[in-house]
Design an enzyme around this catalytic site. Structure first.
Site, PDB file in Angstrom:
ATOM      1  N   CYS A 114       0.828  -1.225   0.000  1.00 29.54           N
ATOM      2  CA  CYS A 114       0.000   0.000   0.000  1.00 29.54           C
ATOM      3  C   CYS A 114       0.853   1.261   0.000  1.00 29.54           C
ATOM      4  O   CYS A 114       0.370   2.340  -0.339  1.00 29.54           O
ATOM      5  CB  CYS A 114      -0.933   0.006   1.192  1.00 29.54           C
ATOM      6  SG  CYS A 114      -2.037  -1.411   1.230  1.00 29.54           S
ATOM      7  N   HIS A 258      -3.388   7.427   2.451  1.00 28.92           N
ATOM      8  CA  HIS A 258      -3.788   6.069   2.076  1.00 28.92           C
ATOM      9  C   HIS A 258      -5.136   5.771   2.738  1.00 28.92           C
ATOM     10  O   HIS A 258      -5.364   6.111   3.899  1.00 28.92           O
ATOM     11  CB  HIS A 258      -2.712   5.084   2.546  1.00 28.92           C
ATOM     12  CG  HIS A 258      -3.103   3.654   2.360  1.00 28.92           C
ATOM     13  ND1 HIS A 258      -3.654   3.180   1.188  1.00 28.92           N
ATOM     14  CD2 HIS A 258      -3.033   2.575   3.205  1.00 28.92           C
ATOM     15  CE1 HIS A 258      -3.894   1.890   1.320  1.00 28.92           C
ATOM     16  NE2 HIS A 258      -3.541   1.505   2.525  1.00 28.92           N
ATOM     17  N   ASN A 288     -10.035   0.086   0.488  1.00 30.51           N
ATOM     18  CA  ASN A 288      -8.574   0.190   0.440  1.00 30.51           C
ATOM     19  C   ASN A 288      -8.084  -0.399  -0.889  1.00 30.51           C
ATOM     20  O   ASN A 288      -8.124  -1.615  -1.083  1.00 30.51           O
ATOM     21  CB  ASN A 288      -7.990  -0.569   1.630  1.00 30.51           C
ATOM     22  CG  ASN A 288      -6.474  -0.564   1.661  1.00 30.51           C
ATOM     23  OD1 ASN A 288      -5.829  -0.237   0.667  1.00 30.51           O
ATOM     24  ND2 ASN A 288      -5.912  -0.952   2.782  1.00 30.51           N
TER      25      ASN A 288
HETATM   26  O1  UT7 Z   1      -3.205  -1.058   3.932  1.00 33.09           O
HETATM   27  C1  UT7 Z   1      -3.064  -1.741   5.134  1.00 33.09           C
HETATM   28  C2  UT7 Z   1      -4.132  -2.797   5.240  1.00 33.09           C
HETATM   29  N1  UT7 Z   1      -4.611  -3.146   6.531  1.00 33.09           N
HETATM   30  C3  UT7 Z   1      -5.231  -2.297   7.399  1.00 33.09           C
HETATM   31  O2  UT7 Z   1      -5.294  -1.115   7.206  1.00 33.09           O
HETATM   32  C4  UT7 Z   1      -5.883  -2.897   8.616  1.00 33.09           C
HETATM   33  C5  UT7 Z   1      -5.819  -2.011   9.824  1.00 33.09           C
HETATM   34  N2  UT7 Z   1      -6.746  -2.532  10.821  1.00 33.09           N
HETATM   35  C6  UT7 Z   1      -8.064  -2.177  10.857  1.00 33.09           C
HETATM   36  O3  UT7 Z   1      -8.502  -1.381  10.044  1.00 33.09           O
HETATM   37  C7  UT7 Z   1      -8.905  -2.732  11.954  1.00 33.09           C
HETATM   38  O4  UT7 Z   1      -8.096  -3.432  12.862  1.00 33.09           O
HETATM   39  C8  UT7 Z   1     -10.025  -3.683  11.429  1.00 33.09           C
HETATM   40  C9  UT7 Z   1     -11.070  -2.893  10.668  1.00 33.09           C
HETATM   41  C10 UT7 Z   1      -9.461  -4.770  10.538  1.00 33.09           C
HETATM   42  C11 UT7 Z   1     -10.723  -4.329  12.606  1.00 33.09           C
HETATM   43  O5  UT7 Z   1     -11.274  -3.334  13.455  1.00 33.09           O
HETATM   44  P1  UT7 Z   1     -11.035  -3.370  15.030  1.00 33.09           P
HETATM   45  O6  UT7 Z   1     -11.763  -2.233  15.603  1.00 33.09           O
HETATM   46  O7  UT7 Z   1      -9.564  -3.464  15.255  1.00 33.09           O
HETATM   47  O8  UT7 Z   1     -11.789  -4.695  15.443  1.00 33.09           O
HETATM   48  P2  UT7 Z   1     -11.199  -5.998  16.142  1.00 33.09           P
HETATM   49  O9  UT7 Z   1     -10.349  -6.764  15.188  1.00 33.09           O
HETATM   50  O10 UT7 Z   1     -10.619  -5.621  17.474  1.00 33.09           O
HETATM   51  O11 UT7 Z   1     -12.510  -6.809  16.387  1.00 33.09           O
HETATM   52  C12 UT7 Z   1     -13.555  -6.362  17.276  1.00 33.09           C
HETATM   53  C13 UT7 Z   1     -14.683  -7.354  17.221  1.00 33.09           C
HETATM   54  C14 UT7 Z   1     -14.215  -8.798  17.383  1.00 33.09           C
HETATM   55  O12 UT7 Z   1     -15.258  -9.503  18.062  1.00 33.09           O
HETATM   56  P3  UT7 Z   1     -15.118  -9.811  19.638  1.00 33.09           P
HETATM   57  O13 UT7 Z   1     -13.877 -10.608  19.775  1.00 33.09           O
HETATM   58  O14 UT7 Z   1     -15.044  -8.453  20.284  1.00 33.09           O
HETATM   59  O15 UT7 Z   1     -16.379 -10.545  19.931  1.00 33.09           O
HETATM   60  C15 UT7 Z   1     -14.134  -9.318  15.975  1.00 33.09           C
HETATM   61  O16 UT7 Z   1     -14.294 -10.701  15.869  1.00 33.09           O
HETATM   62  O17 UT7 Z   1     -15.299  -7.301  15.933  1.00 33.09           O
HETATM   63  C16 UT7 Z   1     -15.307  -8.596  15.329  1.00 33.09           C
HETATM   64  N3  UT7 Z   1     -15.161  -8.438  13.901  1.00 33.09           N
HETATM   65  C17 UT7 Z   1     -16.197  -8.214  13.089  1.00 33.09           C
HETATM   66  N4  UT7 Z   1     -17.512  -8.084  13.312  1.00 33.09           N
HETATM   67  C18 UT7 Z   1     -18.311  -7.837  12.274  1.00 33.09           C
HETATM   68  C19 UT7 Z   1     -14.006  -8.445  13.151  1.00 33.09           C
HETATM   69  N5  UT7 Z   1     -14.306  -8.232  11.852  1.00 33.09           N
HETATM   70  C20 UT7 Z   1     -15.654  -8.080  11.785  1.00 33.09           C
HETATM   71  C21 UT7 Z   1     -16.543  -7.835  10.744  1.00 33.09           C
HETATM   72  N6  UT7 Z   1     -17.862  -7.719  11.037  1.00 33.09           N
HETATM   73  N7  UT7 Z   1     -16.144  -7.688   9.461  1.00 33.09           N
END
Ligand code: UT7
Length: 345
Positions: A114, A258, A288
């Site tokens: 990216c 980005h 993205n």
């Molecule tokens: O160019 C670089 C590419 N990568 C990135 O930019 C990724 C950077 N990271 C992020 O943008 C965020 O970490 C994410 C959007 C991927 C995830 O958001 P988050 O606020 O960090 O959520 P999390 O991973 O801490 O998950 C929170 C909860 C979890 O459930 P529990 O354990 O609290 O019950 C996840 O299982 O949300 C759940 N979860 C979802 N729920 C609904 C994770 N993905 C999803 C989803 N829909 N798509």
């Protein structure tokens, strides 16, 4: 040293739209969750026949060449940032050179995920600033959805496909790329990757290594780790680029970041002390798009007419590597002329 001015820009996104509501039918997620955690509402998916990395690059590049009002034969160098080339060899940039008729150009691909476009902008601008070349085409294109596991809700909601391009030209005016900061920390490589081929020429094993799984390779990501890294590095590297350009934060008019996550973008804007209306955001429409995200934003911003001569902007990106890159660019009057040329057809 001559300046490397942006005199042309272009972008392309595929036609097929995948909305959050459609994703709700595919994985356990909701539009509300995706919008509140990322800001993304829909993304574009590359068609397997129409939207090769070459085809998308070609569309964005032709626009950029037209806006710049140059002949493809004027191009000295093509740098194409991608981690999703159509072929391992030759480079997509060589194929692009032929498609464009840029027969005098040197051409190579650059892989920095990216961060790729901002890396490529740094490379291209140096060739101009050192007097080696006068005209460089810099392209960022990715089709990451080809490597997305659409049963993995942690990744499939985030990514889209597209391409963006700029023409850089030598200029004696007070404009163009003022500074570049590039960085990498390979210790974080395992947080975001797509496996390549193993020593048997098969995709390295995913999952349990069953034969059918060897046919595909998917992106793996530790979202939380990448999130923490990006919130820190986007602001830090943006400020470093501003300092390197000999400017102060108050001199910055636009942030072109980005497009990974609105919360990450907001953190960078806060660090730069910029209000939301001075930050280009389109991830609600495209998600993205990896190396394409910054040049697509730049093309949209340029077409909007909101970039005025003398305005300073920070381009900043992060991604797999883990990598990061930032540039300060001063918008010039050549850019305005380019816009007029485009409008006049
Ligand atoms: O160019 C670089 C590419 N990568 C990135 O930019 C990724 C950077 N990271 C992020 O943008 C965020 O970490 C994410 C959007 C991927 C995830 O958001 P988050 O606020 O960090 O959520 P999390 O991973 O801490 O998950 C929170 C909860 C979890 O459930 P529990 O354990 O609290 O019950 C996840 O299982 O949300 C759940 N979860 C979802 N729920 C609904 C994770 N993905 C999803 C989803 N829909 N798509």
């Amino acid at each position: 040293m001559r300046n490397a001015a942006i005199t042309g820009w272009g972008m392309y996104v595929p036609e097929q739209v995948l909305t959050n509501h459609e994703l709700e039918q595919m994985v356990d997620t909701s539009d509300e969750w995706i919008v509140s955690r990322t800001g993304i509402r829909e993304r574009r998916l590359a068609s397997t026949t129409e939207d090769t990395t070459l085809a998308m690059s070609c569309r964005a590049s032709k626009q950029a060449i037209q806006v710049a009002g140059i002949d493809p034969a004027d191009i000295d160098l093509i740098v194409l940032a991608t981690v999703t080339p159509d072929k391992f060899m030759p480079s997509t940039s060589s194929l692009l050179q032929t498609e464009l008729g840029a027969h005098r150009a040197a051409a190579f691909d650059l892989a920095a995920a990216c961060s790729g476009f901002v890396y490529a902008l740094a490379v291209g601008s140096q060739f101009i600033q050192t007097g080696v070349y006068r005209t460089v085409l810099v392209v960022g294109t990715d089709a990451l959805t080809r490597f997305i596991d659409f049963t993995d809700r942690g990744t499939c909601i985030l990514f889209g496909d597209g391409s963006g391009a700029v023409v850089l030209q030598a200029s004696d005016a007070d404009e163009g790329v003022l500074s570049n900061v590039l960085g990498s920390d390979g210790r974080g490589a395992h947080h975001l990757y797509i496996d390549g081929f193993d020593s048997n020429g098969l995709y390295a094993a995913n999952g349990n290594g069953a034969v059918e799984e060897l046919q595909r390779t998917y992106m793996k990501m530790n979202g939380n780790e990448v999130f923490r890294f990006s919130v820190r590095v986007m602001g830090e590297t943006a400020v470093e680029a501003v300092n390197k350009a000999g400017l102060r934060l108050g001199d910055i008019d636009w942030l072109i970041p980005h497009q990974a996550n609105l919360r990450i973008i907001d953190a960078a804007a806060k660090r730069l002390d910029l209000p939301r209306e001075r930050v280009w955001v389109n991830l609600d429409r495209y998600g993205n798009t990896s190396a394409a995200s910054v040049p697509i934003c730049l093309a949209e911003a340029a077409d909007s007419g909101k970039l005025k001569p003398g305005m300073n902007m920070v381009l900043v990106a992060f991604g797999a590597g883990l990598s990061w890159a930032s540039s300060v660019v001063r918008w010039g009057s050549q850019g305005v002329r380019g816009r007029e040329a485009e409008r006049d057809g």
